[in-house]
Each structure stands twice: as C-alpha cells, then as structure tokens.
Motif scaffolding. Structure first.
Motif, PDB file in Angstrom:
ATOM      1  N   ALA A 107      -2.021  31.100   4.507  1.00  0.00           N
ATOM      2  CA  ALA A 107      -0.711  32.263   5.164  1.00  0.00           C
ATOM      3  C   ALA A 107      -1.097  32.525   6.801  1.00  0.00           C
ATOM      4  CB  ALA A 107      -0.423  33.169   4.551  1.00  0.00           C
ATOM      5  N   MET A 108      -2.255  32.250   6.917  1.00  0.00           N
ATOM      6  CA  MET A 108      -3.084  32.447   8.359  1.00  0.00           C
ATOM      7  C   MET A 108      -3.298  31.124   9.306  1.00  0.00           C
ATOM      8  SD  MET A 108      -4.578  34.894   6.071  1.00  0.00           S
ATOM      9  CE  MET A 108      -5.165  36.230   5.717  1.00  0.00           C
ATOM     10  N   LEU A 109      -3.197  31.369  10.369  1.00  0.00           N
ATOM     11  CA  LEU A 109      -3.671  30.062  11.083  1.00  0.00           C
ATOM     12  C   LEU A 109      -4.955  30.167  11.418  1.00  0.00           C
ATOM     13  CD1 LEU A 109      -2.669  27.831  13.146  1.00  0.00           C
ATOM     14  CD2 LEU A 109      -2.554  29.370  14.898  1.00  0.00           C
ATOM     15  N   ILE A 141      -9.557  33.053  10.114  1.00  0.00           N
ATOM     16  CA  ILE A 141      -8.462  33.585   9.823  1.00  0.00           C
ATOM     17  C   ILE A 141      -7.368  35.052   9.537  1.00  0.00           C
ATOM     18  CG2 ILE A 141      -8.111  32.191   7.212  1.00  0.00           C
ATOM     19  CD1 ILE A 141      -8.917  35.937   7.565  1.00  0.00           C
ATOM     20  N   GLY A 142      -8.397  35.449  11.637  1.00  0.00           N
ATOM     21  CA  GLY A 142      -7.502  37.075  11.716  1.00  0.00           C
ATOM     22  C   GLY A 142      -8.223  37.751  12.927  1.00  0.00           C
ATOM     23  N   ILE A 143      -8.306  38.163  13.039  1.00  0.00           N
ATOM     24  CA  ILE A 143      -9.135  39.243  14.636  1.00  0.00           C
ATOM     25  C   ILE A 143      -8.735  41.047  13.921  1.00  0.00           C
ATOM     26  CG2 ILE A 143      -8.941  39.514  16.654  1.00  0.00           C
ATOM     27  CD1 ILE A 143      -9.657  36.781  16.166  1.00  0.00           C
ATOM     28  N   ILE A 308      -1.984  35.207  13.210  1.00  0.00           N
ATOM     29  CA  ILE A 308      -1.637  34.065  13.396  1.00  0.00           C
ATOM     30  C   ILE A 308      -0.735  33.422  11.773  1.00  0.00           C
ATOM     31  CG2 ILE A 308      -0.189  32.431  14.791  1.00  0.00           C
ATOM     32  CD1 ILE A 308      -2.320  33.374  16.767  1.00  0.00           C
ATOM     33  N   PHE A 309       0.836  33.062  11.745  1.00  0.00           N
ATOM     34  CA  PHE A 309       1.576  32.981  10.272  1.00  0.00           C
ATOM     35  C   PHE A 309       0.816  31.232   9.967  1.00  0.00           C
ATOM     36  CE2 PHE A 309       5.284  31.439   8.089  1.00  0.00           C
ATOM     37  CZ  PHE A 309       5.088  32.145   6.615  1.00  0.00           C
ATOM     38  N   GLU A 313       5.777  28.004  15.267  1.00  0.00           N
ATOM     39  CA  GLU A 313       6.405  27.150  16.438  1.00  0.00           C
ATOM     40  C   GLU A 313       5.786  27.661  18.276  1.00  0.00           C
ATOM     41  OE1 GLU A 313       9.956  25.330  16.662  1.00  0.00           O
ATOM     42  OE2 GLU A 313       9.566  24.893  14.167  1.00  0.00           O
ATOM     43  N   LYS A 314       5.346  29.170  17.548  1.00  0.00           N
ATOM     44  CA  LYS A 314       4.374  29.479  19.178  1.00  0.00           C
ATOM     45  C   LYS A 314       3.657  30.272  19.029  1.00  0.00           C
ATOM     46  CE  LYS A 314       9.440  29.862  19.937  1.00  0.00           C
ATOM     47  NZ  LYS A 314      10.132  31.316  19.589  1.00  0.00           N
ATOM     48  N   VAL A 315       2.062  28.829  18.647  1.00  0.00           N
ATOM     49  CA  VAL A 315       1.179  29.391  18.785  1.00  0.00           C
ATOM     50  C   VAL A 315       0.494  29.603  19.925  1.00  0.00           C
ATOM     51  CG1 VAL A 315      -0.726  28.030  18.785  1.00  0.00           C
ATOM     52  CG2 VAL A 315       0.487  27.436  17.054  1.00  0.00           C
ATOM     53  N   ASP A 316       0.265  29.421  21.329  1.00  0.00           N
ATOM     54  CA  ASP A 316       0.793  29.823  22.633  1.00  0.00           C
ATOM     55  C   ASP A 316       0.727  31.150  23.124  1.00  0.00           C
ATOM     56  OD1 ASP A 316      -0.681  26.815  22.849  1.00  0.00           O
ATOM     57  OD2 ASP A 316       0.315  26.265  23.996  1.00  0.00           O
TER      58      ASP A 316
END
Length: 416
Positions: A107-109, A141-143, A308-309, A313-316
C-alpha cells in the motif's frame, strides 16, 4: 518474506487484482489540480488541518491539502477498503503496529529514491527504534510523524519517605521501593501496572535480555518459553502476587496518583498534560524517570507514521507535504499543538524539550527504545499474551506452563 498472510489481508490482495485497473487516489483530490487528500486519525486529524493551512500558505507551488479526520475505531477497515479498491488517499497516517500489514499489501510508495531530493526522509534523522517502522522488505515505506515511549512516573515526596531521594534505577530498587510503599496500609499499592497494556510485558522482557530478530519473528521463532521471557513474566507477575500492584482495575490512575495510593506507574508523554491539568495540587511533587534496568533499561517506541499511497497520481505534491511535516521546526510546532513528541533527533536539541525535565526524560528514554516485532499478527499475538497473563495473575496458572502454551499458540498464528 512470510508465505502466509492474515485472512483479511489475503482478501484485500485478491480484490486488488480485480480492482487494480481503477487506479488513481481518493476522489478528494482531482487530477486537474494540485490538491492532495490526507487521512489522519482521531483528534490528530482535526488538529492537522491547522498545519495543513500553514503549509498551503507557505508552499510556492500552490499545493492544497484536504485533511479527512478518521476515527481510530474505523480507520483500519477504511484503509483495508482503500487498498482493496486501489482508491485511497494520497497521504495517510498509520499507527506503527499497523505498518507491517499494509506494507505487506503493497500500500505504500517506496521513498528510497526520493531521499536525495528530500534529506528529511533519511533514516539517520530519526531515533533508532523508529527506523525499524520506516522500512519493510528493503523499502522505505514511511516517515515517523511523532513518537512515544513509556517511562516511570513517580511521587518524589512519597519515595523520599521510604528512603529514595531519586527514582528507582534497577529492578531490585523498583521492587524494594514499591514493596515499602505498598506496606503503608491495606489501601496502598506501590506500582500500578496496566494489565491491558500490550507492550509492558515486552518492555520487561527486553530489559531482561530477551531479543528476537526480524527473521526469527517472521518464522514464528519467538522463544517465549525461554529463560529471558519467562523470567520477565515472573518478575511482572510478582508485583500482583505480592499485593504490590492491584489485580483489579481499581481507581483511575490520575486520582490514585494524586492521593498517593498508587505512587508509581508507567505511561507515555500524554500523562504530563493530564497530571498538570487534573492533579494541580501535587505540582512539584512528582517526576519522570527512565525505565529501571535489569540487563538493560529498554522501553518501547511507538507513535504514528505518514506514508504515501502507492498509486497516487500526486507524488510530487505528496512528497512536498511530507517534507514540510517532518521539518524540525514543524515538528516542534506540532509538539506545542498536540503534546506529541518529535520523531527527529535534531528537534530534541531545542530548549523547549531540553529545558523541560519531564520531556527531557523521554528524550533520554527514546535513545534506548524499540518497537514490538514488525509482523502482521502483532495484535493477535499480544491479545493471546494478555490472556495468558490474566490466567497467571488472576487464575493462578503456572508461569512456565502458561508461557510454553503461549509460545505454541504464537507459532500456530504464524503458520496459519
């Protein structure tokens, strides 16, 4: 990587195969603008809206943030549904014990490739224990958004009466001081231990030298029937067996601490403001101390992460928001807003934390703190342990036999 998953997670992955074509992210953020959706939990989600507004004012890219506050009791199911439908938010909060489950679901970027552009994401910025919750199967996968740990709260004035000018520093001192405090009268106890707190038994075990590697945990080789873990549970149980700790729930700990009937307990940073607000009459008569040592003085580390999922489509835009949230200055603002502790070690150099003796204790403890085993079955595992402990404390079950049974059940959970 384990070959098996929990039933719910397996169902999610099966659904994802059919629904993956949906793509995109939660419909709160459209494809034609720079608005991102953020899911945050409970009261924190409500407070986060204030920080999000500041981010909108300060960022130069006209990024907008729509924060949805989700009650903790419904958050897990809502996240599972988002993973299954592949239609989640752009950014979402996770309690650290949930990280393995959703990481396993993909699930995580992976943020690893973005650390050059965003140095705030570097694992070395965070306490060692928090780093374990950032990484899974070679990915970042996270902060860590904020952290918490457990320390000893104690009545300075009452400990002085039994010969302790400082907080107990070892297991032996903790037992001696709490025994004397419990002996004051039939209505008095020495140390309050929350039997519903799933992390306390592990804290005692770590202090007694218990260790389990990530590979051992994934394979179900927990060794809960070994000398270190069994010895920790025997020590834990002795407080109840000897009447030092109350077996029944009893009076609210804040009131009991104020009255002095329960002059010591373990808890997190939230209790600082609770005691200041609800027990003002004992101001200056209590303090916080790092955990008493056996082989070590280890405590737990928990809190919440932002991820981040994976198919946003809103990575930046999401990266920009995560970067802002984890700047040292922002973390210190969040501390003042929410009374939650910064995850970045640099923030702990600020006078706001260094000059406050209550918070400074947590800073020292976080240097020796670790999370529970990073496995999907954590909640099931700890509930089994609490059931075993209840049979020991209340039902009189033998510690060694109960831990042998628990170890067998733990192995079974990982084999399902």
């Amino acid at each position: 990587m384990k070959k098996t998953k929990k039933i719910a997670l397996a169902s999610v992955m099966t659904m994802s195969m059919f629904l993956g074509a949906c793509g995109g992210s939660d419909d709160a953020s459209g494809d034609d603008d720079k608005t991102i959706s953020v899911w945050a939990m409970g009261e924190e989600g409500k407070q986060l809206k204030e920080l999000a507004e500041k981010f909108e004012e300060e960022n130069e890219d006209d990024i907008k943030v729509e924060v949805q506050a989700i009650p903790w009791e419904s958050a897990h199911d809502k996240l599972l549904t988002a993973v299954a439908s592949q239609d989640g938010p752009d950014v979402f909060q996770l309690g650290t014990t949930w990280v393995p489950e959703f990481a396993e679901a993909g699930a995580m970027l992976d943020l690893s490739e973005h650390t050059d552009d965003y140095p705030e994401f570097e694992p070395d910025n965070y306490f060692e224990g928090a780093r374990e919750t950032m990484q899974y199967d070679g990915q970042q996968i996270g902060i860590p958004w904020y952290v918490e740990s457990r320390v000893l709260y104690y009545r300075e004035d009452l400990l002085e009466e039994v010969g302790y000018d400082e907080a107990p520093a070892t297991w032996d001192e903790l037992k001696d001081a709490s025994s004397q405090l419990a002996d004051r009268s039939e209505d008095d106890y020495g140390l309050d231990i929350d039997q519903n707190d799933q992390i306390t038994p592990f804290i005692f075990a770590w202090q007694n030298g218990y260790e389990v590697s990530e590979e051992e945990a994934e394979n179900g080789d927990f060794n809960f029937d070994g000398e270190e873990f069994v010895g920790a549970i025997e020590y834990y149980h002795s407080f109840f067996d000897e009447g030092i700790s109350q077996t029944s729930e009893g009076e609210d700990i804040t009131k009991a601490f104020e009255k002095g009937t329960k002059p010591m307990f373990f808890s997190g940073p939230w209790m600082i403001s609770v005691l200041n607000d609800q027990a003002p009459d004992i101001e200056g008569q209590w303090g916080t101390a790092v955990m008493p040592e056996q082989e070590k003085g280890t405590s737990s580390i928990g809190g919440a992460n932002f991820s981040i999922f994976h198919n946003t489509e809103k990575v930046d835009e999401s990266l920009e928001f995560l970067s802002y949230i984890n700047e040292t200055e922002t973390q210190l603002e969040w501390l003042e807003m929410s009374n939650t502790l910064p995850s970045r070690t640099e923030a702990w150099e600020d006078p706001l934390l260094q000059d406050d003796p209550m918070y400074a204790t947590f800073g020292r403890q976080l240097e020796d703190a670790q999370p529970g085993p990073q496995i999907e079955e954590w909640d099931q595992l700890t509930q089994e342990l609490l059931d075993s402990i209840e049979r020991i404390n209340v039902g009189g079950a033998d510690v060694e036999e109960e831990m042998a049974n628990f170890n067998e059940k733990a192995e079974g959970l990982l084999a399902e």
